[in-house]
Design a protein around this motif. Structure first.
Motif, mmCIF file in Angstrom:
data_model
loop_
_atom_site.group_PDB
_atom_site.id
_atom_site.type_symbol
_atom_site.label_atom_id
_atom_site.label_comp_id
_atom_site.label_asym_id
_atom_site.label_seq_id
_atom_site.Cartn_x
_atom_site.Cartn_y
_atom_site.Cartn_z
ATOM 1 N N GLU A 187 -80.197 -48.526 -42.133
ATOM 2 C CA GLU A 187 -80.293 -47.961 -40.784
ATOM 3 C C GLU A 187 -78.934 -47.942 -40.103
ATOM 4 N N THR A 188 -78.130 -48.983 -40.344
ATOM 5 C CA THR A 188 -76.781 -49.017 -39.787
ATOM 6 C C THR A 188 -75.936 -47.868 -40.325
ATOM 7 N N LEU A 189 -76.051 -47.614 -41.625
ATOM 8 C CA LEU A 189 -75.319 -46.490 -42.202
ATOM 9 C C LEU A 189 -75.787 -45.163 -41.609
ATOM 10 N N ALA A 190 -77.109 -44.999 -41.481
ATOM 11 C CA ALA A 190 -77.651 -43.749 -40.949
ATOM 12 C C ALA A 190 -77.162 -43.502 -39.526
ATOM 13 N N LYS A 191 -77.156 -44.556 -38.693
ATOM 14 C CA LYS A 191 -76.695 -44.409 -37.310
ATOM 15 C C LYS A 191 -75.232 -44.007 -37.250
ATOM 16 N N ILE A 227 -73.847 -49.447 -54.894
ATOM 17 C CA ILE A 227 -73.916 -48.371 -53.905
ATOM 18 C C ILE A 227 -75.161 -48.611 -53.064
ATOM 19 N N LEU A 228 -74.993 -48.668 -51.761
ATOM 20 C CA LEU A 228 -76.113 -48.779 -50.825
ATOM 21 C C LEU A 228 -76.219 -47.466 -50.066
ATOM 22 N N ARG A 229 -77.441 -46.945 -49.973
ATOM 23 C CA ARG A 229 -77.649 -45.665 -49.298
ATOM 24 C C ARG A 229 -78.350 -45.856 -47.963
ATOM 25 N N ALA A 230 -78.262 -44.810 -47.142
ATOM 26 C CA ALA A 230 -78.845 -44.873 -45.801
ATOM 27 C C ALA A 230 -80.360 -45.020 -45.834
ATOM 28 N N VAL A 273 -69.243 -41.080 -47.777
ATOM 29 C CA VAL A 273 -69.371 -42.392 -48.410
ATOM 30 C C VAL A 273 -68.459 -43.372 -47.673
ATOM 31 N N ARG A 274 -69.049 -44.482 -47.243
ATOM 32 C CA ARG A 274 -68.263 -45.484 -46.520
ATOM 33 C C ARG A 274 -67.460 -46.328 -47.504
ATOM 34 N N LEU A 275 -66.176 -46.485 -47.202
ATOM 35 C CA LEU A 275 -65.291 -47.399 -47.915
ATOM 36 C C LEU A 275 -64.696 -48.371 -46.908
ATOM 37 N N ALA A 276 -64.701 -49.648 -47.250
ATOM 38 C CA ALA A 276 -64.095 -50.656 -46.374
ATOM 39 C C ALA A 276 -62.599 -50.694 -46.654
#
Length: 607
Positions: A187-191, A227-230, A273-276
């Motif tokens: 949910e955090t990724l989706a937001k 890999i974590l998805r929304a 795709v989120r990268l830290a």
């Protein structure tokens, strides 16, 4: 036992290996090459196959990097490792460089001409590191080139990568199911508008999926990517054979794929795709850019949620600390009875302490190699005793013991400095100044939103007033049967993450006099909400709960340097230590604990 004592540094191997590296540099048209300590996961502890910096230079510390030019090999290390770096490397070939005081870009630009090329392995350097180097070196005419790691081409007997079985971690100990964590973070990724996140830190992946491993000594994690998805689904990328039987336990929303497929699977995501940027290897960004996938630079979605422990994890930490505290009490009782005779060595101390922890029948591993530094060895902040450096523990010296255990319900980390025989007045003064700093952190109340950097000075003021300081942070985050050093929380000048309830940290100020002695005192503490005070405003406040219950050495405390509040805190701490630990002891150990925890006004009853 878990800890071994063989000498692993090879200073004599540095000159030929660095010469061979320079030969490869000439073949590739490189003017300099970076060889970091880190692996592809940016872990503090690395598998033997990833210990490239140690292989090249002989340096065995857990942080640092080497910049090799045609004429120099600069080993960049911070204040914790400068004594160690000098002792483990060939002084004619490797030059220790004080870092971060000396910036890599400045050091390189003084040695390389405009038009020079710097080689780096994109798997071993993060997005943030590479961006900073390009920004700093570009205007000076120095360009970066991504290369296959040259050390790997030279290291003929390089160990195979680890592939230990992955185990499930119980949901009741974690306090939350993996599905709940994945959906919450999804949910955090989706937001944020991110379709997926690349996860590269093994402890974050272990926390997210409620799994543990043993690929890295002292760290119960598998060396994997994910890999974590929304939508809350995930893919775990691990070495073939590691996850046998795990599919059914993880459920249908977690796929298991080979580690070698990670880049291609990542490039098949829709994006962004989120990268830290602080932890993701540059290789990931390069592959996504090649595939035309949008990149979103943001924090690792697991980092902060992992740091804020669940009530079950806090309860586990308390239980682990009580078990470990009893083992420490038995050890300190044994030490007081044995050390004055002069027959003990540092290795004897390490073996005995691990034995007392093993006697709990709950120890899974030590949480790091025990530091047992007598006399001048105590001034080496991360000293590791070997058969070559082992020395007797002599009367009139200080013994610094920093150690911890890995238990299923928690990770421990404790440091005590002990007087062997009557201590000198200077040692008592320095010890008390360090203790004052530890008490200041323990007693702190602070508003929500305060970060570790805002509190770090509290631990140093007493030392500063005497013209003294120490070169490490005051505290680090601690995992829940995970890595003993965990981010993003910390107590240091560099820690900008606000402290939140549930975070566990170390509280460990120190003082070190090279060639003479070292002092460090460490408890673990947990952030919690503070009860309002009469007459206070309505601002929400936080405080620390002490988790560690082991006595301080009263022989080293100069009560004349303490305030009434500090003396009262120590007496209450010791009374609570007896209440928590004495029921777990019997016979001489219980009597020793009672005497060791007597009020400061009482005569010391220890040898």
């Amino acid at each position: 036992m878990f800890q071994t004592f063989e000498t692993t540094a090879s200073p004599d191997q540095g000159p030929p290996r660095i010469a061979a590296l320079r030969g490869l540099m000439a073949e590739e048209g490189l003017d300099a090459v970076l060889i970091p300590r880190a692996d592809a996961h940016q872990g503090e502890y690395v598998a033997p196959c990833d210990a490239r910096l140690k292989w090249l230079t002989g340096f065995t510390g857990s942080a640092g990097f080497c910049a090799v030019t045609g004429t120099e090999a600069g080993l960049f290390v911070d204040g914790r490792y400068r004594v160690q770096a000098r002792s483990e490397t060939d002084s004619g070939t490797v030059t220790p460089v004080p870092w971060p005081e000396t910036k890599l870009a400045d050091w390189l630009s003084e040695r390389l001409p405009s038009g020079a090329v710097l080689g780096f392995d994109p798997w071993l350097h993060t997005l943030r590191e590479v961006a900073a180097l390009r920004k700093d070196l570009g205007p000076r005419g120095i360009t970066l080139r991504a290369i296959a790691n040259p050390v790997d081409r030279l290291w003929q007997d390089r160990p195979a990568p680890p592939a230990e079985p992955i185990a499930v971690y119980p949901d009741d100990m974690a306090g939350e199911t993996s599905a709940s964590k994945r959906n919450r973070l999804g949910e955090t990724l989706a937001k944020a508008g991110h379709a997926a996140a690349a996860l590269t830190q093994p402890d974050g992946i272990a926390w997210l999926l409620n799994i543990r491993g043993s690929d890295i000594p002292r760290n119960p994690v598998p060396l994997c990517f994910a890999i974590l998805r929304a939508d809350g689904t995930a893919t775990l990328h691990c070495t073939e054979g590691q996850a046998e039987g795990l599919t059914a336990r993880l459920g249908p929303d977690v796929a298991i794929r080979p580690k070698s497929a990670f880049l291609d699977d990542l490039a098949a995501e829709e994006g962004p795709v989120r990268l830290a940027p602080a932890t993701a290897p540059q290789a990931l960004a390069d592959r996504l850019a090649e595939a035309g996938i949008a990149i979103a630079e943001d924090e690792d979605p697991c980092a902060l949620p992992r740091a804020c422990k669940t009530p079950a994890e806090i309860a586990g930490a308390r239980a682990a600390q009580l078990r470990d505290g009893a083992a420490m009490a038995r050890f300190l009782h044994w030490l007081d009875e044995t050390a004055p005779g002069g027959a003990l060595t540092e290795i004897d101390v390490v073996r005995a302490l691990e034995g007392f922890r093993r006697d709990t029948n709950a120890l899974r591993d030590i949480s790091f190699d025990t530091i047992a530094g007598a006399g001048e060895h105590g001034a080496i902040v991360h000293y590791r005793v070997t058969e070559a450096t082992n020395r007797a523990v002599r009367a009139g010296e200080l013994l610094l013991v920093d150690s911890g255990g890995q238990y299923m319900d928690g990770t421990t980390d404790i440091t005590r400095t002990i007087a062997i025989g009557p201590p000198g007045e200077e040692e008592r003064t320095c010890y008390t100044l360090v203790l004052k700093g530890m008490i200041a952190i323990s007693r702190a109340r602070f508003p929500k939103g305060v970060a570790g950097r805002d509190l770090d000075a509290l631990a140093r003021v007493a030392l500063w007033m005497r013209g003294r300081d120490y070169d490490h942070g005051t505290g680090h985050g601690v995992g829940a049967y995970l890595s003993v050093h965990e981010g993003p929380q910390g107590l240091s000048r560099r820690s900008v993450v606000p402290l939140e309830p549930g975070m566990i940290l170390s509280n460990e100020p120190g003082y070190y006099r090279e060639g003479a002695f070292g002092i460090r005192i460490e408890n673990l503490i947990a952030v919690r909400e503070a009860a309002p005070l009469p007459g206070g405003d309505l601002r929400e406040m936080l405080e620390f709960e002490t988790l560690t219950w082991v006595p301080f050495d009263r022989r080293l405390i100069d009560t004349a340097l303490l305030s009434d509040e500090e003396r009262g805190w120590i007496d209450r701490y010791h009374a609570d230590t007896v209440a928590h630990i004495a029921p777990r002891l019997d016979g001489g150990a219980r009597d020793w604990l009672t005497a060791a925890c007597a009020p400061l006004g009482a005569a010391a009853a220890r040898g």
